[in-house]
Scaffold this motif. Structure first.
Motif, PDB file in Angstrom:
ATOM      1  N   PRO A  11      -3.578  -9.790  -0.717  1.00 48.40           N
ATOM      2  CA  PRO A  11      -2.829  -8.552  -0.956  1.00 48.40           C
ATOM      3  C   PRO A  11      -1.522  -8.849  -1.689  1.00 48.40           C
ATOM      4  O   PRO A  11      -0.772  -9.748  -1.310  1.00 48.40           O
ATOM      5  CB  PRO A  11      -2.537  -8.020   0.448  1.00 48.40           C
ATOM      6  CG  PRO A  11      -3.424  -8.772   1.367  1.00 48.40           C
ATOM      7  CD  PRO A  11      -3.768 -10.044   0.705  1.00 48.40           C
ATOM      8  N   VAL A  12      -1.270  -8.119  -2.763  1.00 53.17           N
ATOM      9  CA  VAL A  12      -0.051  -8.277  -3.571  1.00 53.17           C
ATOM     10  C   VAL A  12       0.574  -6.896  -3.740  1.00 53.17           C
ATOM     11  O   VAL A  12      -0.124  -5.914  -3.984  1.00 53.17           O
ATOM     12  CB  VAL A  12      -0.361  -8.900  -4.949  1.00 53.17           C
ATOM     13  CG1 VAL A  12       0.880  -8.961  -5.817  1.00 53.17           C
ATOM     14  CG2 VAL A  12      -0.960 -10.278  -4.786  1.00 53.17           C
ATOM     15  N   LEU A  13       1.882  -6.829  -3.625  1.00 56.58           N
ATOM     16  CA  LEU A  13       2.610  -5.583  -3.799  1.00 56.58           C
ATOM     17  C   LEU A  13       3.084  -5.490  -5.237  1.00 56.58           C
ATOM     18  O   LEU A  13       3.835  -6.336  -5.705  1.00 56.58           O
ATOM     19  CB  LEU A  13       3.809  -5.542  -2.849  1.00 56.58           C
ATOM     20  CG  LEU A  13       4.631  -4.273  -2.849  1.00 56.58           C
ATOM     21  CD1 LEU A  13       3.817  -3.120  -2.291  1.00 56.58           C
ATOM     22  CD2 LEU A  13       5.893  -4.467  -2.050  1.00 56.58           C
ATOM     23  N   GLN A  32       6.267 -14.865  -7.514  1.00 55.26           N
ATOM     24  CA  GLN A  32       7.247 -15.863  -7.110  1.00 55.26           C
ATOM     25  C   GLN A  32       8.131 -15.363  -5.983  1.00 55.26           C
ATOM     26  O   GLN A  32       8.799 -16.151  -5.338  1.00 55.26           O
ATOM     27  CB  GLN A  32       8.095 -16.258  -8.310  1.00 55.26           C
ATOM     28  CG  GLN A  32       7.261 -16.888  -9.395  1.00 55.26           C
ATOM     29  CD  GLN A  32       8.110 -17.562 -10.441  1.00 55.26           C
ATOM     30  OE1 GLN A  32       9.320 -17.604 -10.330  1.00 55.26           O
ATOM     31  NE2 GLN A  32       7.462 -18.105 -11.443  1.00 55.26           N
ATOM     32  N   HIS A  33       8.166 -14.053  -5.758  1.00 56.13           N
ATOM     33  CA  HIS A  33       9.016 -13.482  -4.729  1.00 56.13           C
ATOM     34  C   HIS A  33       8.164 -12.814  -3.664  1.00 56.13           C
ATOM     35  O   HIS A  33       7.027 -12.408  -3.924  1.00 56.13           O
ATOM     36  CB  HIS A  33       9.983 -12.458  -5.329  1.00 56.13           C
ATOM     37  CG  HIS A  33      10.854 -13.023  -6.405  1.00 56.13           C
ATOM     38  ND1 HIS A  33      11.869 -13.909  -6.151  1.00 56.13           N
ATOM     39  CD2 HIS A  33      10.846 -12.846  -7.739  1.00 56.13           C
ATOM     40  CE1 HIS A  33      12.448 -14.243  -7.280  1.00 56.13           C
ATOM     41  NE2 HIS A  33      11.835 -13.604  -8.274  1.00 56.13           N
ATOM     42  N   VAL A  46       5.094  -8.351  -7.310  1.00 58.58           N
ATOM     43  CA  VAL A  46       5.114  -8.459  -8.766  1.00 58.58           C
ATOM     44  C   VAL A  46       5.796  -7.206  -9.292  1.00 58.58           C
ATOM     45  O   VAL A  46       5.341  -6.087  -9.028  1.00 58.58           O
ATOM     46  CB  VAL A  46       3.685  -8.581  -9.350  1.00 58.58           C
ATOM     47  CG1 VAL A  46       3.724  -8.564 -10.862  1.00 58.58           C
ATOM     48  CG2 VAL A  46       2.993  -9.823  -8.835  1.00 58.58           C
ATOM     49  N   ASP A  47       6.906  -7.361 -10.007  1.00 62.67           N
ATOM     50  CA  ASP A  47       7.612  -6.222 -10.599  1.00 62.67           C
ATOM     51  C   ASP A  47       6.999  -5.906 -11.956  1.00 62.67           C
ATOM     52  O   ASP A  47       6.831  -6.786 -12.791  1.00 62.67           O
ATOM     53  CB  ASP A  47       9.100  -6.532 -10.766  1.00 62.67           C
ATOM     54  CG  ASP A  47       9.813  -6.593  -9.427  1.00 62.67           C
ATOM     55  OD1 ASP A  47       9.466  -5.796  -8.538  1.00 62.67           O
ATOM     56  OD2 ASP A  47      10.706  -7.443  -9.264  1.00 62.67           O
ATOM     57  N   VAL A  48       6.641  -4.638 -12.145  1.00 62.21           N
ATOM     58  CA  VAL A  48       6.062  -4.188 -13.416  1.00 62.21           C
ATOM     59  C   VAL A  48       7.014  -3.205 -14.075  1.00 62.21           C
ATOM     60  O   VAL A  48       7.788  -2.520 -13.408  1.00 62.21           O
ATOM     61  CB  VAL A  48       4.672  -3.544 -13.216  1.00 62.21           C
ATOM     62  CG1 VAL A  48       3.674  -4.557 -12.724  1.00 62.21           C
ATOM     63  CG2 VAL A  48       4.737  -2.374 -12.262  1.00 62.21           C
TER      64      VAL A  48
END
Length: 86
Positions: A11-13, A32-33, A46-48
């Motif tokens: 799971p990734v946000l 990385q965070h 992951v910032d998009v």
């Protein structure tokens, strides 16, 4: 399936900071965070830059394009088009 050759799915946000939108989905994307989400668990984040919450196609908003200035610049360079006869 061969073992050891497939990336790990977890799971990734995915977070769109411009729209304040977050989506938790299974993914193999590297992150990385980490951040603590609303369910109390810690997930990689992951910032998009653009998501369905901020993209003009999905939100129905559009940008204003200066078409009048472009048309005038075109006519200045190449002249206006001749009028069609009826």
């Amino acid at each position: 399936m061969r073992h050891g050759i497939h990336p790990v799915s977890r799971p990734v946000l995915f977070r769109d900071r411009a729209a304040g939108f977050e989506l938790l989905v299974p993914s193999t994307a590297p992150a990385q965070h980490t951040v603590q989400w609303t369910d109390g668990h810690t997930y990689p984040v992951v910032d998009v830059e653009v998501s369905s919450a901020s993209h003009p196609f999905y939100t129905g908003t559009s940008r204003v394009v200066d078409t009048a200035g472009r048309v005038q610049r075109f006519e200045r360079r190449y002249g206006s088009a001749p009028q069609a006869r009826r």
